[in-house]
Write a protein that holds these residues in place. Structure first.
Motif, mmCIF file in Angstrom:
data_model
loop_
_atom_site.group_PDB
_atom_site.id
_atom_site.type_symbol
_atom_site.label_atom_id
_atom_site.label_comp_id
_atom_site.label_asym_id
_atom_site.label_seq_id
_atom_site.Cartn_x
_atom_site.Cartn_y
_atom_site.Cartn_z
ATOM 1 N N ILE A 169 71.371 -0.383 32.859
ATOM 2 C CA ILE A 169 71.147 -1.799 33.158
ATOM 3 C C ILE A 169 72.356 -2.297 33.950
ATOM 4 O O ILE A 169 73.491 -2.086 33.551
ATOM 5 N N VAL A 170 72.085 -2.947 35.066
ATOM 6 C CA VAL A 170 73.155 -3.459 35.923
ATOM 7 C C VAL A 170 73.008 -4.974 36.014
ATOM 8 O O VAL A 170 71.901 -5.489 36.158
ATOM 9 N N GLY A 171 74.110 -5.673 35.934
ATOM 10 C CA GLY A 171 74.086 -7.125 36.068
ATOM 11 C C GLY A 171 74.299 -7.801 34.734
ATOM 12 O O GLY A 171 74.368 -7.163 33.688
ATOM 13 N N GLY A 172 74.393 -9.104 34.771
ATOM 14 C CA GLY A 172 74.637 -9.880 33.566
ATOM 15 C C GLY A 172 73.414 -9.949 32.679
ATOM 16 O O GLY A 172 72.429 -10.595 33.017
ATOM 17 N N MET A 193 71.669 -16.029 32.817
ATOM 18 C CA MET A 193 71.856 -14.700 32.267
ATOM 19 C C MET A 193 70.515 -14.197 31.716
ATOM 20 O O MET A 193 69.777 -14.937 31.085
ATOM 21 N N LEU A 194 70.237 -12.940 31.946
ATOM 22 C CA LEU A 194 69.023 -12.301 31.463
ATOM 23 C C LEU A 194 69.182 -11.943 29.990
ATOM 24 O O LEU A 194 70.212 -11.402 29.578
ATOM 25 N N HIS A 195 68.182 -12.249 29.160
ATOM 26 C CA HIS A 195 68.191 -11.901 27.740
ATOM 27 C C HIS A 195 67.132 -10.829 27.515
ATOM 28 O O HIS A 195 65.963 -11.031 27.850
ATOM 29 N N ILE A 196 67.543 -9.703 26.949
ATOM 30 C CA ILE A 196 66.627 -8.590 26.692
ATOM 31 C C ILE A 196 66.633 -8.318 25.199
ATOM 32 O O ILE A 196 67.687 -8.096 24.610
ATOM 33 N N GLU A 197 65.443 -8.346 24.580
ATOM 34 C CA GLU A 197 65.339 -8.121 23.134
ATOM 35 C C GLU A 197 64.274 -7.089 22.821
ATOM 36 O O GLU A 197 63.265 -6.993 23.509
ATOM 37 N N ASN A 198 64.508 -6.335 21.738
ATOM 38 C CA ASN A 198 63.552 -5.377 21.203
ATOM 39 C C ASN A 198 62.970 -4.480 22.300
ATOM 40 O O ASN A 198 61.756 -4.321 22.422
ATOM 41 N N THR A 199 63.850 -3.889 23.082
ATOM 42 C CA THR A 199 63.455 -3.101 24.245
ATOM 43 C C THR A 199 64.077 -1.710 24.187
ATOM 44 O O THR A 199 65.212 -1.550 23.756
ATOM 45 N N GLY A 258 74.306 7.311 32.120
ATOM 46 C CA GLY A 258 74.967 6.868 30.904
ATOM 47 C C GLY A 258 74.149 5.788 30.232
ATOM 48 O O GLY A 258 73.218 5.241 30.816
ATOM 49 N N ASP A 259 74.471 5.494 29.008
ATOM 50 C CA ASP A 259 73.695 4.527 28.246
ATOM 51 C C ASP A 259 74.419 3.186 28.164
ATOM 52 O O ASP A 259 74.217 2.320 28.981
ATOM 53 N N TRP A 260 75.278 3.028 27.215
ATOM 54 C CA TRP A 260 75.986 1.761 27.057
ATOM 55 C C TRP A 260 77.251 1.812 27.916
ATOM 56 O O TRP A 260 78.362 1.925 27.420
ATOM 57 N N VAL A 261 77.054 1.732 29.233
ATOM 58 C CA VAL A 261 78.148 1.803 30.199
ATOM 59 C C VAL A 261 78.067 0.600 31.129
ATOM 60 O O VAL A 261 77.073 -0.124 31.142
#
Length: 136
Positions: free
Chosen positions: A18-21, A1-7, A35-38
């Motif tokens: 963002i698409v995917g896990g 799983m991809l972890h994205i922080e402070n972005t 859309g944003d948080w979709v």
């Protein structure tokens, strides 16, 4: 799983921001055309420091993606969010939490609450000119 922080993921033109896990932490996802948080990240909105607010870049027309001193990406408890630090300050000393959006020669100072349901208040300024202005 991809972890994205402070972005910051803002003003994108894709179907979903963002698409995917992916697991997001302390991220601002805002103003994306699809859309944003979709989609795959919808359940992460407002948890782990995630939010949706205009990041208040200094000057996107000149590709200056530093943040204004009142940017929500520089105010949250997650350290700095985004690649660029504060690079411009409010010369008029307006309230730190206001994000300025220019529409023509007017300046929108704040919209509260945002998002809104049945009503909202828009705070704005109109530049003083030598022309007479009549409010009706």
């Amino acid at each position: 799983m991809l972890h994205i922080e402070n972005t910051i993921v803002a003003f994108g033109c894709c179907v979903n921001a963002i698409v995917g896990g992916a697991e997001l932490r302390c991220c601002d996802v805002y103003g994306n055309s699809g859309g944003d948080w979709v989609g795959d990240i919808a359940d992460q909105y407002r948890i782990n420091g995630n939010f949706s607010a205009d990041p208040c870049f200094c000057d996107t027309t000149d590709d200056d993606y530093h943040l204004w001193n009142y940017s929500p990406c520089a105010q949250v408890g997650c350290r700095l969010i985004g690649a660029w630090p504060v690079g411009c300050t409010d010369p008029q000393g307006l309230h730190d939490s206001l994000c300025h959006t220019r529409i023509g020669s007017s300046l929108i100072l704040d919209i509260a609450p945002n998002p809104f349901g049945s009503s909202t208040t828009i705070y704005f300024s109109i530049p003083i000119t030598s022309r007479s202005v009549r409010c009706v």
